[in-house]
Design an enzyme around this catalytic site. Structure first.
Site, PDB file in Angstrom:
ATOM      1  N   ARG A  35     -28.319  25.057 -20.748  1.00 41.21           N
ATOM      2  CA  ARG A  35     -27.202  25.945 -20.390  1.00 41.21           C
ATOM      3  C   ARG A  35     -26.576  26.610 -21.613  1.00 41.21           C
ATOM      4  O   ARG A  35     -26.085  27.734 -21.516  1.00 41.21           O
ATOM      5  CB  ARG A  35     -26.154  25.154 -19.611  1.00 41.21           C
ATOM      6  CG  ARG A  35     -26.641  24.848 -18.210  1.00 41.21           C
ATOM      7  CD  ARG A  35     -25.698  23.961 -17.460  1.00 41.21           C
ATOM      8  NE  ARG A  35     -26.077  23.893 -16.061  1.00 41.21           N
ATOM      9  CZ  ARG A  35     -25.620  22.989 -15.216  1.00 41.21           C
ATOM     10  NH1 ARG A  35     -24.776  22.063 -15.630  1.00 41.21           N
ATOM     11  NH2 ARG A  35     -26.007  23.011 -13.955  1.00 41.21           N
ATOM     12  N   LYS A 197     -34.842  18.186   4.434  1.00 38.49           N
ATOM     13  CA  LYS A 197     -34.267  18.370   5.769  1.00 38.49           C
ATOM     14  C   LYS A 197     -34.127  19.821   6.196  1.00 38.49           C
ATOM     15  O   LYS A 197     -33.730  20.680   5.403  1.00 38.49           O
ATOM     16  CB  LYS A 197     -32.886  17.729   5.805  1.00 38.49           C
ATOM     17  CG  LYS A 197     -32.938  16.218   5.736  1.00 38.49           C
ATOM     18  CD  LYS A 197     -31.549  15.650   5.780  1.00 38.49           C
ATOM     19  CE  LYS A 197     -31.600  14.130   5.952  1.00 38.49           C
ATOM     20  NZ  LYS A 197     -30.263  13.564   5.931  1.00 38.49           N
ATOM     21  N   GLY A 353     -31.673  23.437  -6.786  1.00 36.79           N
ATOM     22  CA  GLY A 353     -31.879  21.988  -6.743  1.00 36.79           C
ATOM     23  C   GLY A 353     -33.224  21.485  -7.203  1.00 36.79           C
ATOM     24  O   GLY A 353     -33.654  21.744  -8.323  1.00 36.79           O
ATOM     25  N   GLY A 376     -26.038  25.068  -6.381  1.00 35.94           N
ATOM     26  CA  GLY A 376     -25.238  25.468  -5.221  1.00 35.94           C
ATOM     27  C   GLY A 376     -25.062  26.976  -5.142  1.00 35.94           C
ATOM     28  O   GLY A 376     -25.126  27.567  -4.054  1.00 35.94           O
TER      29      GLY A 376
HETATM   30  P1  AMP Z   1     -34.060  19.206  -1.003  1.00 28.61           P
HETATM   31  O1  AMP Z   1     -32.941  18.701  -1.896  1.00 28.61           O
HETATM   32  O2  AMP Z   1     -33.646  19.461   0.396  1.00 28.61           O
HETATM   33  O3  AMP Z   1     -34.797  20.351  -1.641  1.00 28.61           O
HETATM   34  O4  AMP Z   1     -35.070  17.998  -0.853  1.00 28.61           O
HETATM   35  C1  AMP Z   1     -35.790  17.492  -1.949  1.00 28.61           C
HETATM   36  C2  AMP Z   1     -36.273  16.130  -1.592  1.00 28.61           C
HETATM   37  O5  AMP Z   1     -37.154  16.207  -0.498  1.00 28.61           O
HETATM   38  C3  AMP Z   1     -37.062  15.489  -2.721  1.00 28.61           C
HETATM   39  O6  AMP Z   1     -36.343  14.400  -3.198  1.00 28.61           O
HETATM   40  C4  AMP Z   1     -38.370  15.057  -2.054  1.00 28.61           C
HETATM   41  O7  AMP Z   1     -38.754  13.773  -2.406  1.00 28.61           O
HETATM   42  C5  AMP Z   1     -38.024  15.116  -0.584  1.00 28.61           C
HETATM   43  N1  AMP Z   1     -39.227  15.285   0.256  1.00 28.61           N
HETATM   44  C6  AMP Z   1     -40.149  16.258   0.147  1.00 28.61           C
HETATM   45  N2  AMP Z   1     -41.128  16.071   1.037  1.00 28.61           N
HETATM   46  C7  AMP Z   1     -40.841  14.940   1.721  1.00 28.61           C
HETATM   47  C8  AMP Z   1     -41.489  14.214   2.773  1.00 28.61           C
HETATM   48  N3  AMP Z   1     -42.655  14.632   3.274  1.00 28.61           N
HETATM   49  N4  AMP Z   1     -40.890  13.107   3.217  1.00 28.61           N
HETATM   50  C9  AMP Z   1     -39.725  12.688   2.706  1.00 28.61           C
HETATM   51  N5  AMP Z   1     -39.063  13.329   1.725  1.00 28.61           N
HETATM   52  C10 AMP Z   1     -39.611  14.449   1.240  1.00 28.61           C
END
Ligand code: AMP
Length: 395
Positions: A35, A197, A353, A376
């Protein structure tokens, strides 16, 4: 859109909101200076014009004044990176700060103490904003990481500089990169959305369906879509209450002529562990007791083809549990494909992220067009929101 290039800073004092919220170790040493390095171009341009820089930032989440969150810990690091001596003042407003700012000569840099030592910063307090504004002649916002917050130093202070406010190089680049994907990007435009998710990405999906030609849905999100279509996902992560939403998204995409690409196979595991047994399974036929933790070989190949024909690419979220070595291959393969497409002339933006962490971890940072510095702030931009810190300069 006014940037620092529209101003001559000769004999002017620039009040610059930077994002120096850097990680420190137990000895208060900076462990990742990205940064600070990112702000260098803006600071150097102002000094070269014959101006001086008053840098303001927050560090961490202090409760009142707490020495462990003092920005004095980073002074030496900032000096090393900029190659210029940096003065430090132990408050960001009031007599001490005003005197230090008044004594500043062209070519000099002053770093103010942590803005968040005053609660008024996060409250967006008017009196505090006015006190900050007294320090400089021109307000420069170069902190994308906090542009989604309507805090005193990121947003409110701008109104005290009606004619003399602008974006720094970093923030301008962030805005241009998002615009290139969301508005002016060469077609076909592809978004790759991964991560855990659907619920955390839903507003982004809804917004980008109007902007893209192709959408790759990967990672844990996959299984809500697959189950919603009648597939067997075994013990894979799934949000049952979002299955209707997944069906709606598929329908909406069809209406808008957006092609959605889901994995067709996965690397399945019999436990959520790097040491679990692994098997390649059809994404619709995952056995009970098994969960999909990464994209399978056929999926990687399909995704590669989609990436290679795209001219503009946005990537947010990993394609698997990349933190575990045995389930990182899908994410690495995607990074390789995007790097190759970029070398062939595509514009690629990685933001938000965990995809940024993945890109850095696997060394793709310099092989994509731009890696966003804001988590964010990036996600809210992709959701189609106008960030208050950006609006305050534009208005
Ligand atoms: P996000 O912060 O929503 O971008 O989610 C990132 C997280 O999703 C990471 O920590 C990954 O380990 C998790 N992730 C990715 N693919 C999978 C999966 N097939 N099952 C469970 N967690 C997952």
């Amino acid at each position: 859109m006014k940037t620092i290039n529209d101003f001559n800073f000769n004999n002017k004092k620039a009040l610059i909101r930077v994002d120096f919220n850097v990680p420190l170790n137990e000895n208060f040493e900076v462990t990742d200076a990205t940064r600070i390095i990112s702000a260098k171009s803006t600071i150097i341009k102002i000094l070269e014009d014959g101006g001086s820089c008053i840098l303001m930032s927050h560090l961490g989440r202090p409760k009142g004044v707490q020495d462990e969150f003092s920005l004095r810990h980073i002074v030496t690091k900032v000096e090393d990176i900029l190659g210029v001596e940096v003065r430090f003042v132990s408050d960001c407003v009031g007599q001490k700060a005003e005197e230090a700012a008044a004594n500043l000569k062209p070519g000099e840099i002053l770093l103010l103490e942590n803005l968040r030592f005053h609660d008024e910063e996060k409250q967006g307090d008017d009196t505090f904003s006015e006190a900050l504004s007294r320090l400089g002649d021109i307000y420069v916002n170069d902190a994308f990481g906090t542009a989604h917050r309507a805090h005193a130093s990121t947003t409110i202070v701008a109104k005290y500089f009606p004619e003399t406010k602008c974006f720094g190089h970093l923030l301008a680049k962030e805005i241009e990169s998002i615009k290139k994907v969301m508005e002016t990007g060469e077609k076909p435009v592809l978004a790759v959305l991964g991560g855990a998710k659907v619920s955390s990405k839903i507003t982004i999906i809804e917004n980008i369906l109007d902007k893209v030609d192709h959408l790759i849905v990967g990672g844990g999100m996959t299984f809500t879509f697959i189950k919603a279509q009648g597939g067997h996902i075994g013990d894979s992560i799934c949000e049952d209450d979002k299955m209707d939403l997944a069906r709606d998204i598929m329908k909406l995409a069809e209406e808008k002529n957006v092609q959605i690409h889901l994995p067709v196979d996965v690397v399945a595991a019999n436990a959520f562990s790097n040491d679990a047994e692994r098997q390649i399974m059809d994404v619709n036929e995952i056995s009970e007791g098994w969960q999909g933790l990464d994209a399978g070989p056929k999926s990687k190949s399909i995704f590669h083809d989609v990436v290679m024909m795209s001219k503009t690419i946005l990537w947010n979220g990993p394609l698997g549990v990349f933190e575990m070595e045995n389930f990182a291959n899908g994410t690495i393969a995607l990074g390789n494909s995007i790097a190759e497409a970029t070398e062939n002339g595509a514009f690629s933006l990685v933001g938000g992220g965990d995809s940024v962490a993945a890109v850095k971890q696997f060394g793709f940072e310099n092989k994509v067009s731009y890696v966003s510095t804001g988590g964010g702030a990036m996600l809210e931009s992709l959701e189609g929101k106008t960030l208050p810190g950006i609006a305050a300069i534009l208005n």
